[in-house]
Design an enzyme around this catalytic site. Structure first.
Site, short mmCIF file in Angstrom:
data_model
loop_
_atom_site.label_atom_id
_atom_site.label_comp_id
_atom_site.label_asym_id
_atom_site.label_seq_id
_atom_site.Cartn_x
_atom_site.Cartn_y
_atom_site.Cartn_z
CB CYS A 118 40.91 -24.19 -30.15
SG CYS A 118 40.51 -26.23 -30.40
CG HIS A 161 45.46 -28.29 -31.34
ND1 HIS A 161 45.58 -26.73 -30.91
CD2 HIS A 161 44.23 -28.50 -31.64
CE1 HIS A 161 44.66 -25.85 -31.37
NE2 HIS A 161 43.40 -27.14 -31.38
CD GLU A 162 43.32 -30.72 -34.34
OE1 GLU A 162 41.71 -30.73 -33.59
OE2 GLU A 162 43.76 -29.75 -34.83
CG HIS A 165 40.92 -31.24 -29.31
ND1 HIS A 165 40.42 -30.26 -28.72
CD2 HIS A 165 41.01 -29.86 -30.92
CE1 HIS A 165 40.30 -28.97 -28.85
NE2 HIS A 165 41.10 -28.75 -30.43
#
Ligand code: ZN
Length: 199
Positions: A118, A161-162, A165
């Site tokens: 990341c 993954h995003e 976030h």
């Protein structure tokens, strides 16, 4: 033995130099910054086509492309990684970056494991994360039009993954026990990770 002669020290220095560069040259936020723990708000219907949303998209793409060009890695970026708590992400897998607003997983198949890193880790960490193998997503484009996307395993991985976030979750929260390590081999090590199909 001096650090630069033993290989490992040299590589760690490179990782630290990368961190120093990104602190100096980008608006990236790093682990420990509260903004990375915030739940981002949806891009509302009346925000599409506004200059603030367009500027956020431009900035997100610029930071991601700068990072890729200078560091060699970086395939996705979420808005709160540059301090904006809006549900917007940029993805860079081919030559052209893509921007997705309000991305959400609507269906998935299988499960896999993959070594993730990341941009917000600073010195680059990498560890195994389990996620769905492939996903179908819905999102809005910058004009506010709802679209669907059937993603392959890499794109599924990057988008999930995003999305994490945007919900205040970093991949290091999900690292399988004892798999976390510092990247010492740069781009080749990060892009050399292989997908492992679990079911
Ligand atoms: Zn990340």
């Amino acid at each position: 033995m001096p650090a630069e002669q033993n290989g490992v020290g040299q590589s760690l220095l490179t990782s630290l130099e990368t961190f120093a560069w990104s602190v100096r040259e980008t608006p990236l936020r790093y682990l420990g910054d509260p903004v990375l723990r915030e739940k981002c708000t949806k891009v509302a219907a009346d925000e599409f086509k506004t200059s603030s949303i367009k500027h956020l998209a431009i900035e997100l793409v610029k930071v991601l492309m700068d990072y890729r060009q200078n560091v060699g890695v970086g395939r996705g970026l979420a808005a709160n990684q540059i301090g904006a708590t809006k549900q917007m992400i940029a993805v860079l897998l081919g030559d052209e970056p893509e921007v997705f607003c309000n991305p959400r997983l609507i269906a998935s198949k299988g499960m896999g494991s993959y070594g993730e890193s990341c941009l917000s880790s600073g010195v680059m960490l990498l560890g195994e994360v389990r996620r769905p193998w492939t996903g179908k997503f819905e999102y809005e484009n910058l004009d506010g039009v709802t679209k669907t996307l059937d993603a392959d395993e890499l794109k599924t991985r990057v988008i999930l993954h995003e999305i994490d976030h945007l919900n205040g979750i970093s991949c290091s929260d999900k690292y399988e026990p004892k798999t976390m390590r510092i990247v010492t081999g740069g781009k080749a090590e990060v892009f050399g990770e292989r997908f492992k199909k679990l079911d």
